[in-house]
Design an enzyme around this catalytic site. Structure first.
Site, PDB file in Angstrom:
ATOM      1  N   ALA A  83       0.849  -1.197   0.000  1.00 46.35           N
ATOM      2  CA  ALA A  83       0.000   0.000   0.000  1.00 46.35           C
ATOM      3  C   ALA A  83       0.876   1.236   0.000  1.00 46.35           C
ATOM      4  O   ALA A  83       2.059   1.184   0.344  1.00 46.35           O
ATOM      5  CB  ALA A  83      -0.899   0.015   1.245  1.00 46.35           C
ATOM      6  N   THR A 134      -6.519  -0.869   8.291  1.00 45.49           N
ATOM      7  CA  THR A 134      -6.128   0.063   9.343  1.00 45.49           C
ATOM      8  C   THR A 134      -7.327   0.552  10.146  1.00 45.49           C
ATOM      9  O   THR A 134      -8.456   0.607   9.629  1.00 45.49           O
ATOM     10  CB  THR A 134      -5.432   1.282   8.696  1.00 45.49           C
ATOM     11  N   ASP A 135      -7.067   0.982  11.381  1.00 43.81           N
ATOM     12  CA  ASP A 135      -8.153   1.562  12.198  1.00 43.81           C
ATOM     13  C   ASP A 135      -8.593   2.928  11.654  1.00 43.81           C
ATOM     14  O   ASP A 135      -9.654   3.427  12.020  1.00 43.81           O
ATOM     15  CB  ASP A 135      -7.728   1.675  13.666  1.00 43.81           C
ATOM     16  N   GLU A 136      -7.783   3.528  10.752  1.00 48.38           N
ATOM     17  CA  GLU A 136      -8.135   4.868  10.254  1.00 48.38           C
ATOM     18  C   GLU A 136      -9.408   4.871   9.434  1.00 48.38           C
ATOM     19  O   GLU A 136     -10.013   5.924   9.225  1.00 48.38           O
ATOM     20  CB  GLU A 136      -6.992   5.459   9.409  1.00 48.38           C
ATOM     21  N   TYR A 160      -5.832   8.796   2.347  1.00 48.97           N
ATOM     22  CA  TYR A 160      -5.270   7.467   2.641  1.00 48.97           C
ATOM     23  C   TYR A 160      -6.349   6.546   3.219  1.00 48.97           C
ATOM     24  O   TYR A 160      -6.564   5.427   2.743  1.00 48.97           O
ATOM     25  CB  TYR A 160      -4.091   7.593   3.625  1.00 48.97           C
ATOM     26  N   LYS A 164      -8.011   3.029   1.739  1.00 50.58           N
ATOM     27  CA  LYS A 164      -8.003   1.738   2.446  1.00 50.58           C
ATOM     28  C   LYS A 164      -9.440   1.246   2.639  1.00 50.58           C
ATOM     29  O   LYS A 164      -9.723   0.050   2.513  1.00 50.58           O
ATOM     30  CB  LYS A 164      -7.300   1.873   3.805  1.00 50.58           C
ATOM     31  N   TYR A 217       2.634  18.313  15.390  1.00 46.13           N
ATOM     32  CA  TYR A 217       1.512  18.979  14.710  1.00 46.13           C
ATOM     33  C   TYR A 217       0.492  19.500  15.735  1.00 46.13           C
ATOM     34  O   TYR A 217       0.134  18.787  16.696  1.00 46.13           O
ATOM     35  CB  TYR A 217       0.771  18.004  13.788  1.00 46.13           C
TER      36      TYR A 217
HETATM   37  P1  NAD Z   1       5.097   0.759   4.236  1.00 44.84           P
HETATM   38  O1  NAD Z   1       4.777   2.017   3.521  1.00 44.84           O
HETATM   39  O2  NAD Z   1       6.267   0.715   5.143  1.00 44.84           O
HETATM   40  O3  NAD Z   1       5.298  -0.428   3.180  1.00 44.84           O
HETATM   41  C1  NAD Z   1       4.476  -0.578   2.051  1.00 44.84           C
HETATM   42  C2  NAD Z   1       5.179  -1.556   1.109  1.00 44.84           C
HETATM   43  O4  NAD Z   1       4.335  -1.771  -0.016  1.00 44.84           O
HETATM   44  C3  NAD Z   1       6.521  -1.048   0.566  1.00 44.84           C
HETATM   45  O5  NAD Z   1       7.486  -2.064   0.646  1.00 44.84           O
HETATM   46  C4  NAD Z   1       6.208  -0.694  -0.874  1.00 44.84           C
HETATM   47  O6  NAD Z   1       7.332  -0.806  -1.726  1.00 44.84           O
HETATM   48  C5  NAD Z   1       5.141  -1.711  -1.204  1.00 44.84           C
HETATM   49  N1  NAD Z   1       4.278  -1.300  -2.315  1.00 44.84           N
HETATM   50  C6  NAD Z   1       3.710  -0.089  -2.520  1.00 44.84           C
HETATM   51  N2  NAD Z   1       3.006  -0.092  -3.662  1.00 44.84           N
HETATM   52  C7  NAD Z   1       3.114  -1.344  -4.181  1.00 44.84           C
HETATM   53  C8  NAD Z   1       2.577  -1.984  -5.343  1.00 44.84           C
HETATM   54  N3  NAD Z   1       1.791  -1.323  -6.220  1.00 44.84           N
HETATM   55  N4  NAD Z   1       2.873  -3.281  -5.545  1.00 44.84           N
HETATM   56  C9  NAD Z   1       3.672  -3.958  -4.679  1.00 44.84           C
HETATM   57  N5  NAD Z   1       4.211  -3.403  -3.580  1.00 44.84           N
HETATM   58  C10 NAD Z   1       3.934  -2.118  -3.324  1.00 44.84           C
HETATM   59  O7  NAD Z   1       3.746   0.369   4.994  1.00 44.84           O
HETATM   60  P2  NAD Z   1       3.536  -0.337   6.411  1.00 44.84           P
HETATM   61  O8  NAD Z   1       3.538   0.686   7.468  1.00 44.84           O
HETATM   62  O9  NAD Z   1       4.442  -1.509   6.503  1.00 44.84           O
HETATM   63  O10 NAD Z   1       2.023  -0.824   6.228  1.00 44.84           O
HETATM   64  C11 NAD Z   1       1.758  -2.080   5.590  1.00 44.84           C
HETATM   65  C12 NAD Z   1       0.241  -2.285   5.529  1.00 44.84           C
HETATM   66  O11 NAD Z   1      -0.321  -2.234   6.834  1.00 44.84           O
HETATM   67  C13 NAD Z   1      -0.481  -1.192   4.714  1.00 44.84           C
HETATM   68  O12 NAD Z   1      -1.509  -1.796   3.989  1.00 44.84           O
HETATM   69  C14 NAD Z   1      -1.058  -0.264   5.770  1.00 44.84           C
HETATM   70  O13 NAD Z   1      -2.231   0.353   5.319  1.00 44.84           O
HETATM   71  C15 NAD Z   1      -1.354  -1.256   6.895  1.00 44.84           C
HETATM   72  N6  NAD Z   1      -1.297  -0.688   8.255  1.00 44.84           N
HETATM   73  C16 NAD Z   1      -0.228   0.041   8.670  1.00 44.84           C
HETATM   74  C17 NAD Z   1      -0.177   0.510   9.985  1.00 44.84           C
HETATM   75  C18 NAD Z   1       1.002   1.317  10.502  1.00 44.84           C
HETATM   76  O14 NAD Z   1       0.933   1.825  11.624  1.00 44.84           O
HETATM   77  N7  NAD Z   1       2.090   1.455   9.761  1.00 44.84           N
HETATM   78  C19 NAD Z   1      -1.241   0.234  10.857  1.00 44.84           C
HETATM   79  C20 NAD Z   1      -2.326  -0.515  10.385  1.00 44.84           C
HETATM   80  C21 NAD Z   1      -2.343  -0.990   9.096  1.00 44.84           C
HETATM   81  O1  DAU Z   2      -3.620   4.056  12.806  1.00 46.43           O
HETATM   82  C1  DAU Z   2      -2.946   3.288  11.843  1.00 46.43           C
HETATM   83  C2  DAU Z   2      -2.192   4.189  10.902  1.00 46.43           C
HETATM   84  O2  DAU Z   2      -1.086   4.704  11.627  1.00 46.43           O
HETATM   85  C3  DAU Z   2      -1.727   3.474   9.637  1.00 46.43           C
HETATM   86  O3  DAU Z   2      -2.839   3.078   8.892  1.00 46.43           O
HETATM   87  C4  DAU Z   2      -0.836   4.379   8.789  1.00 46.43           C
HETATM   88  O4  DAU Z   2      -0.313   3.654   7.687  1.00 46.43           O
HETATM   89  C5  DAU Z   2       0.305   4.873   9.647  1.00 46.43           C
HETATM   90  O5  DAU Z   2       1.102   5.774   8.917  1.00 46.43           O
HETATM   91  C6  DAU Z   2      -0.231   5.554  10.910  1.00 46.43           C
HETATM   92  O6  DAU Z   2      -0.927   6.785  10.581  1.00 46.43           O
HETATM   93  P1  DAU Z   2      -0.756   8.126  11.441  1.00 46.43           P
HETATM   94  O7  DAU Z   2      -1.129   9.265  10.599  1.00 46.43           O
HETATM   95  O8  DAU Z   2      -1.431   7.994  12.767  1.00 46.43           O
HETATM   96  O9  DAU Z   2       0.848   8.039  11.705  1.00 46.43           O
HETATM   97  P2  DAU Z   2       2.006   9.124  11.688  1.00 46.43           P
HETATM   98  O10 DAU Z   2       3.235   8.472  12.228  1.00 46.43           O
HETATM   99  O11 DAU Z   2       2.106   9.821  10.374  1.00 46.43           O
HETATM  100  O12 DAU Z   2       1.492  10.189  12.752  1.00 46.43           O
HETATM  101  C7  DAU Z   2       1.215   9.807  14.105  1.00 46.43           C
HETATM  102  C8  DAU Z   2       0.689  11.021  14.835  1.00 46.43           C
HETATM  103  O13 DAU Z   2       1.774  11.967  14.976  1.00 46.43           O
HETATM  104  C9  DAU Z   2      -0.411  11.766  14.108  1.00 46.43           C
HETATM  105  O14 DAU Z   2      -1.330  12.288  15.053  1.00 46.43           O
HETATM  106  C10 DAU Z   2       0.316  12.928  13.405  1.00 46.43           C
HETATM  107  C11 DAU Z   2       1.452  13.227  14.357  1.00 46.43           C
HETATM  108  N1  DAU Z   2       2.714  13.734  13.723  1.00 46.43           N
HETATM  109  C12 DAU Z   2       3.254  13.035  12.692  1.00 46.43           C
HETATM  110  C13 DAU Z   2       4.420  13.470  12.077  1.00 46.43           C
HETATM  111  C14 DAU Z   2       5.003  12.695  10.918  1.00 46.43           C
HETATM  112  C15 DAU Z   2       3.326  14.865  14.217  1.00 46.43           C
HETATM  113  O15 DAU Z   2       2.841  15.486  15.192  1.00 46.43           O
HETATM  114  N2  DAU Z   2       4.489  15.298  13.620  1.00 46.43           N
HETATM  115  C16 DAU Z   2       5.032  14.656  12.559  1.00 46.43           C
HETATM  116  O16 DAU Z   2       6.080  15.133  12.023  1.00 46.43           O
END
Ligand code: NAD
Ligand code: DAU
Length: 359
Positions: A83, A134-136, A160, A164, A217
């Site tokens: 993603a 995701t919970d979002e 985003y 999703k 932020y």
């Molecule tokens: P990430 O951005 O670190 O990794 C995404 C990966 O997907 C990368 O390796 C990228 O190269 C690959 N990718 C992107 N587009 C692609 C395509 N078209 N084909 C094949 N590969 C592709 O993301 P993450 O934080 O590891 O999240 C992974 C999954 O979990 C996502 O679906 C995200 O929505 C979900 N998720 C993330 C979080 C979080 O906190 N990071 C929480 C809940 C759910």
């Molecule tokens: O809840 C699950 C989600 O968590 C996933 O689906 C997303 O892929 C993942 O990126 C994450 O989303 P958030 O937007 O919550 O994560 P992020 O780390 O970008 O931001 C976390 C919180 O911190 C959010 O309230 C925004 C704030 N923030 C973020 C950045 C990058 C700041 O205050 N300063 C910053 O520079």
């Protein structure tokens, strides 16, 4: 039970943790990843010589490629992580989010369905498509609202989250209309090793170490429910093995915290690990312009997966954050490599216009 798993997005943050976990458990894993800015083969370097891991560079939307990989490797399950995952990037430009998260996921589901229809009855009944969401998608909670759970109505607020949510609906429809054994998961905010440093926790760790401003932020009171990435991957492993097709499982760390508190804890850990005579890192906090449409609070009720699959997180936020800060300090080469090129452009685009100290 060992299995053959087809993992999309396995070179990213959560996907790589899952691939490492599953290969260590004896599964054979085929990773498909497009290696976008967020994908990094170094995340899988420990598997370079493993006979149980195959890496394929390609996109989930490439139907011919996916069909041929599924026909060749005959997986027992597809675990779909791939993603575009960063809310801030989706605010600047959402086209790639629609392309990958919506269109790409739809094409992957179609390829999975075509493959599944070729399986014999026993293999078809065993097959799983785990859609990692995701919970979002649930939107934002008020301070006194109960946490999100599997029956919470969808209310995505960012491009985003909308992308999703759209893919969740196609995954759900593939089960209800065609019987594809889909399971959908919604997880809260992950943190841990190998997270790309555009997300809050790694960004703050690296800036604190270098005594750069820490851009918080808005008022810093937005709340997230943090889960250590290894705990999320354990939950997904349990879901692949014992989850029920057609079900939704919500996964959370039970660690709700305001962003400013997370940043303060990171500062204190960096002060402990890298003492600096110039004084405590908390002084580096810089409040900057808020994220447009910034969700105020996320929290997850994980009672269903705890009850049905016996899953429970191992790490507390304190133990997981300590491990995470240590990992970033111990991997300077990984950090230097991911912060070159596109990363610098992103920092300029996202923080240049926000005000506050420069990161
Ligand atoms: P990430 O951005 O670190 O990794 C995404 C990966 O997907 C990368 O390796 C990228 O190269 C690959 N990718 C992107 N587009 C692609 C395509 N078209 N084909 C094949 N590969 C592709 O993301 P993450 O934080 O590891 O999240 C992974 C999954 O979990 C996502 O679906 C995200 O929505 C979900 N998720 C993330 C979080 C979080 O906190 N990071 C929480 C809940 C759910
Ligand atoms: O809840 C699950 C989600 O968590 C996933 O689906 C997303 O892929 C993942 O990126 C994450 O989303 P958030 O937007 O919550 O994560 P992020 O780390 O970008 O931001 C976390 C919180 O911190 C959010 O309230 C925004 C704030 N923030 C973020 C950045 C990058 C700041 O205050 N300063 C910053 O520079």
């Amino acid at each position: 039970m060992s299995a053959v798993l087809f993992v999309t997005g396995g070179a990213g943050f959560i996907g790589s943790s899952f691939v490492l976990q599953e290969v260590a458990r004896g599964s054979r894993v085929i990773t498909l990843d497009a290696l976008t800015y967020a994908g990094n083969l170094a995340n899988l370097s420990a598997l370079r010589d493993s006979e149980n891991h195959v890496f394929v560079h390609g996109k989930i939307g490439d139907g011919a490629l996916v069909a041929s990989l599924l026909a060749t490797h005959r997986p027992d399950a597809i675990v779909h992580f791939a993603a575009e995952s960063h809310v801030d990037r989706s605010i600047h430009s959402a086209a790639s989010f629609v392309e990958t998260n919506v269109v790409g996921s739809f094409r992957l589901l179609e390829a999975a369905r075509a493959y599944w229809s070729t399986l014999d009855a026993e293999a078809a009944a065993r097959f799983r498509f785990v859609h990692v969401s995701t919970d979002e998608v649930y939107g934002s909670l008020e301070p006194d609202d109960p946490p999100f759970c599997e029956t919470t109505a969808y209310a995505p607020n960012s491009p985003y989250a909308a992308s999703k949510a759209a893919s969740d609906h196609f995954a759900r429809a593939a089960f209800h209309t065609h019987g594809l054994p889909v399971i959908i998961t919604h997880c809260s905010n992950n943190y841990g090793p190998r997270q790309f440093p555009e997300k809050l926790i790694p960004l703050m760790i690296l800036n604190a170490v270098e005594r750069k401003p820490l851009p918080v932020y808005g008022d810093g009171r937005n709340v997230r429910d943090w889960i250590y990435v290894g705990d999320h991957c354990e939950a997904l492993g349990a879901i692949v093995r014992d989850g029920r097709p057609g079900e939704v499982y919500d996964v959370g760390g039970g660690a709700e915290m305001a962003n400013i508190e997370v940043v303060h804890r990171i500062c204190d850990l960096v002060d402990e690990f890298v003492p600096d005579a110039r004084g405590p890192r908390r002084a580096l906090v810089s409040f900057v312009a808020d994220r447009p449409g910034h969700d105020r609070r996320y929290a997850i009720d994980s009672a269903k997966i705890r009850r049905e699959l016996g899953w429970t997180p191992r790490e507390t936020f304190d133990s997981g954050l300590r491990r995470t800060v240590r990992w970033y300090l111990e991997h300077p080469t990984w950090v230097a490599e991911v912060r070159s090129g596109d990363y610098r452009r992103w920092i300029e685009l996202n923080y240049g216009a926000r005000g506050g100290g420069r990161t």
